[in-house]
Each structure stands twice: as structure tokens, then as C-alpha cells.
Design a protein around this motif. Structure first.
Motif, PDB file in Angstrom:
ATOM      1  N   ALA A 138       0.812  -1.221   0.000  1.00  0.00           N
ATOM      2  CA  ALA A 138       0.000   0.000   0.000  1.00  0.00           C
ATOM      3  C   ALA A 138       0.841   1.265   0.000  1.00  0.00           C
ATOM      4  O   ALA A 138       0.414   2.304  -0.525  1.00  0.00           O
ATOM      5  CB  ALA A 138      -0.931  -0.009   1.217  1.00  0.00           C
ATOM      6  N   TYR A 174       2.363   5.817  -2.532  1.00  0.00           N
ATOM      7  CA  TYR A 174       1.312   6.485  -1.770  1.00  0.00           C
ATOM      8  C   TYR A 174       1.773   7.894  -1.414  1.00  0.00           C
ATOM      9  O   TYR A 174       2.769   8.078  -0.724  1.00  0.00           O
ATOM     10  CB  TYR A 174       1.008   5.686  -0.498  1.00  0.00           C
ATOM     11  N   TRP A 199      -8.539  -5.218   0.471  1.00  0.00           N
ATOM     12  CA  TRP A 199      -8.516  -4.999   1.919  1.00  0.00           C
ATOM     13  C   TRP A 199      -7.089  -4.818   2.412  1.00  0.00           C
ATOM     14  O   TRP A 199      -6.159  -5.430   1.892  1.00  0.00           O
ATOM     15  CB  TRP A 199      -9.178  -6.170   2.648  1.00  0.00           C
ATOM     16  N   HIS A 200      -6.926  -3.977   3.434  1.00  0.00           N
ATOM     17  CA  HIS A 200      -5.604  -3.601   3.924  1.00  0.00           C
ATOM     18  C   HIS A 200      -5.259  -4.311   5.228  1.00  0.00           C
ATOM     19  O   HIS A 200      -6.074  -4.340   6.162  1.00  0.00           O
ATOM     20  CB  HIS A 200      -5.538  -2.091   4.180  1.00  0.00           C
ATOM     21  N   LEU A 249      -8.832   1.624   8.942  1.00  0.00           N
ATOM     22  CA  LEU A 249      -8.496   1.094   7.620  1.00  0.00           C
ATOM     23  C   LEU A 249      -9.459  -0.044   7.292  1.00  0.00           C
ATOM     24  O   LEU A 249     -10.243  -0.465   8.126  1.00  0.00           O
ATOM     25  CB  LEU A 249      -7.042   0.615   7.544  1.00  0.00           C
ATOM     26  N   ARG A 277     -11.126  -1.013   3.381  1.00  0.00           N
ATOM     27  CA  ARG A 277     -10.990  -0.757   1.939  1.00  0.00           C
ATOM     28  C   ARG A 277     -10.063   0.418   1.674  1.00  0.00           C
ATOM     29  O   ARG A 277      -9.452   0.501   0.612  1.00  0.00           O
ATOM     30  CB  ARG A 277     -12.366  -0.488   1.331  1.00  0.00           C
ATOM     31  N   SER A 278      -9.987   1.346   2.627  1.00  0.00           N
ATOM     32  CA  SER A 278      -9.093   2.500   2.526  1.00  0.00           C
ATOM     33  C   SER A 278      -7.867   2.274   3.391  1.00  0.00           C
ATOM     34  O   SER A 278      -7.921   1.564   4.404  1.00  0.00           O
ATOM     35  CB  SER A 278      -9.812   3.771   2.984  1.00  0.00           C
ATOM     36  N   TYR A 279      -6.765   2.912   3.006  1.00  0.00           N
ATOM     37  CA  TYR A 279      -5.500   2.804   3.740  1.00  0.00           C
ATOM     38  C   TYR A 279      -5.598   3.577   5.058  1.00  0.00           C
ATOM     39  O   TYR A 279      -5.177   3.085   6.108  1.00  0.00           O
ATOM     40  CB  TYR A 279      -4.382   3.356   2.851  1.00  0.00           C
ATOM     41  N   HIS A 280      -6.114   4.793   4.997  1.00  0.00           N
ATOM     42  CA  HIS A 280      -6.270   5.619   6.190  1.00  0.00           C
ATOM     43  C   HIS A 280      -7.700   6.143   6.252  1.00  0.00           C
ATOM     44  O   HIS A 280      -8.200   6.734   5.297  1.00  0.00           O
ATOM     45  CB  HIS A 280      -5.289   6.790   6.176  1.00  0.00           C
ATOM     46  N   ASP A 281      -8.350   5.926   7.389  1.00  0.00           N
ATOM     47  CA  ASP A 281      -9.750   6.274   7.549  1.00  0.00           C
ATOM     48  C   ASP A 281      -9.998   6.585   9.028  1.00  0.00           C
ATOM     49  O   ASP A 281      -9.083   6.481   9.860  1.00  0.00           O
ATOM     50  CB  ASP A 281     -10.622   5.102   7.078  1.00  0.00           C
TER      51      ASP A 281
END
Length: 248
Positions: free
Chosen positions: A44, A48, A90-91, A158, A160-164
Motif C-alpha cells: 500500500a 502512496y 482490503w488492507h 483502515l 478498503r481505505s488505507y487511512h480512515d
């Protein structure tokens, strides 16, 4: 998330075994990229926001986001290996401290304190609890051991997103306190310094170091809030998630 977390843990097992005196962090980065490609995953961090590598390798007084290069690791170094793999969208995000050969006792003790702080923070995760429960557990333990908690970086949601959302602070902040509920995924990743907590980011825009040049350590797991407590997705299949001396 379980599959992504396990694959990330397997990648870290491989990297830990390869972290020995004389190896370059560039070689470790290539190893991580090849592992990801061979397992249908993608690192990921690669590209980035302009980050140039597949992993972060933070050595000694580097707090986080150290960029792999061609300088060999030396006997006595401690290095944080941080990798996030994307598997089927997924991360899985995790990091560990590796000892390069025989390390000074103060360095080993810092790693032990940091790992214990991580696990105390994770143990505080429960539905109906709050993010400050995590920060309180980490801060109270680290400071009782005469170490400091870095304020400039934090855990994060995290999936589906790397940072959430939510943001996971590793210290108590009364103005920010998010309630935890089942189904939330996030990282807990305390950065603990032997000296003061202040850091600075170098001119490359990524590498963060301690201002007082004191040693720093970090451990990270991806976790989920469950109906009854917490599940860790990134435990090592080989039991290598705790501080371990591979290089001796």
C-alpha cells in the motif's frame, strides 16, 4: 481483513528473518515487494502520496517512515519494519522491531516496553469503550517506565481505505474521544522514545526522527472491535510478533 492481516504478518516473518548485520534496507524492500507480488497482493505504501518504497525501515533514532536505502544494517541496530499489504481490496497493516545482531540492553528494553504498551492498548479495546481508553493504557505504562509517547503520529482506521476514521491516539486527549463499536477496523501503533517525545521530519519529507537523537521503537497491529472485545488480524503465524533477536 483476516486474510490481508495474516499475509501481512507472513511478510513480516520473512523480513524479520532476513534482518541481519550487513543486509541493506533496500534489499529488504525488494524482498517485501516480491513477496507481495507472489501472493497476489500489493504494497500500500508504494507511491502512496509519493512515497517511493514498499516498506518503511526506521533505524535507531528514526521514529517512523524511514526510507529503505543501500546502507547496510550494523550490529547493534534496532529497526522497525512496517508494511501494509492490499489483498483483494482490503488492507493489513503491521510493524515490528527487529534486533540486528546483539543489541544494547537499553535498546532491547525499549522494544520490550513498546510491545507491552501496544498490547495494553489493544487490551483496552472493547465495544462501548473509547479511543482514550487505548491512549490511557499506553501512556500510563510507557511513562511509568520513564519513556515518552510520540504525539505527532497516530493509529488510523483502515479496511478498503488505507487511512480512515477513527484516529487512534496513543495518549489521552480529552478533546478527542471516539466511542468504539463492533465492526470498526483500525491500527494501534505506539511510537515510544527513550528520551523526549518531540520529533522532526527530515528534508525528504518522510523520515521522522527524535529531536534529541534518543532511540525510538514502534509496534503495530491491525485490530477489529468485536461484539465482545477485540480481534487482532496481524499476529505472526510463527509467533514472531514479540521482540525477538533474529540476528544472533
Amino acid at each position: 481483513m483476516r486474510r490481508a492481516g495474516r499475509l501481512t504478518a507472513e511478510a513480516l516473518d520473512l523480513l524479520m528473518e532476513a534482518t541481519v548485520p550487513g543486509v541493506t534496507t533496500e534489499a529488504l524492500d525488494r524482498l517485501a515487494y516480491t513477496f507481495a507480488m507472489d501472493h497476489g497482493a500489493y504494497p500500500a505504501s508504494l507511491f502512496y502520496r509519493g512515497y517511493p518504497k514498499s516498506i518503511c525501515t526506521s533505524i535507531n533514532h528514526v521514529v517512523c517512515h524511514g526510507i529503505p536505502n543501500d546502507k547496510p544494517l550494523r550490529e547493534g541496530d534496532i529497526v522497525n519494519l512496517d508494511i501494509c499489504l492490499i489483498l483483494d481490496g482490503w488492507h493489513g497493516d503491521s510493524s515490528r522491531m527487529a534486533y540486528v545482531g546483539e543489541v544494547p540492553r537499553k535498546a532491547a528494553r525499549l522494544c520490550e516496553i513498546t510491545y507491552e504498551a501496544l498490547m495494553r492498548g489493544i487490551a483496552a479495546v472493547r465495544p462501548g469503550g473509547s479511543t482514550n481508553d487505548i491512549g490511557r493504557a499506553i501512556q500510563a505504562y510507557a511513562e511509568a517506565e520513564r519513556c515518552s509517547v510520540v504525539r505527532d503520529f497516530c493509529g488510523h482506521g483502515l479496511g478498503r481505505s488505507y487511512h480512515d476514521a477513527p484516529t487512534i491516539l496513543h495518549y489521552v486527549e480529552p478533546s478527542y474521544d471516539v466511542r468504539l463499536r463492533p465492526g470498526q477496523f483500525f491500527t494501534v501503533e505506539p511510537m515510544i522514545n527513550l528520551g523526549r517525545p518531540a520529533v522532526k521530519v527530515l528534508s525528504d519529507g518522510w523520515t521522522a526522527v527524535t529531536r534529541d537523537r534518543s532511540l525510538s521503537a514502534q509496534f503495530e497491529h491491525t485490530v477489529a472491535v468485536t461484539e465482545t472485545g477485540v480481534e487482532i488480524f496481524t499476529l505472526s503465524p510463527k509467533g514472531m510478533h514479540q521482540p525477538v533477536d533474529i540476528g544472533m
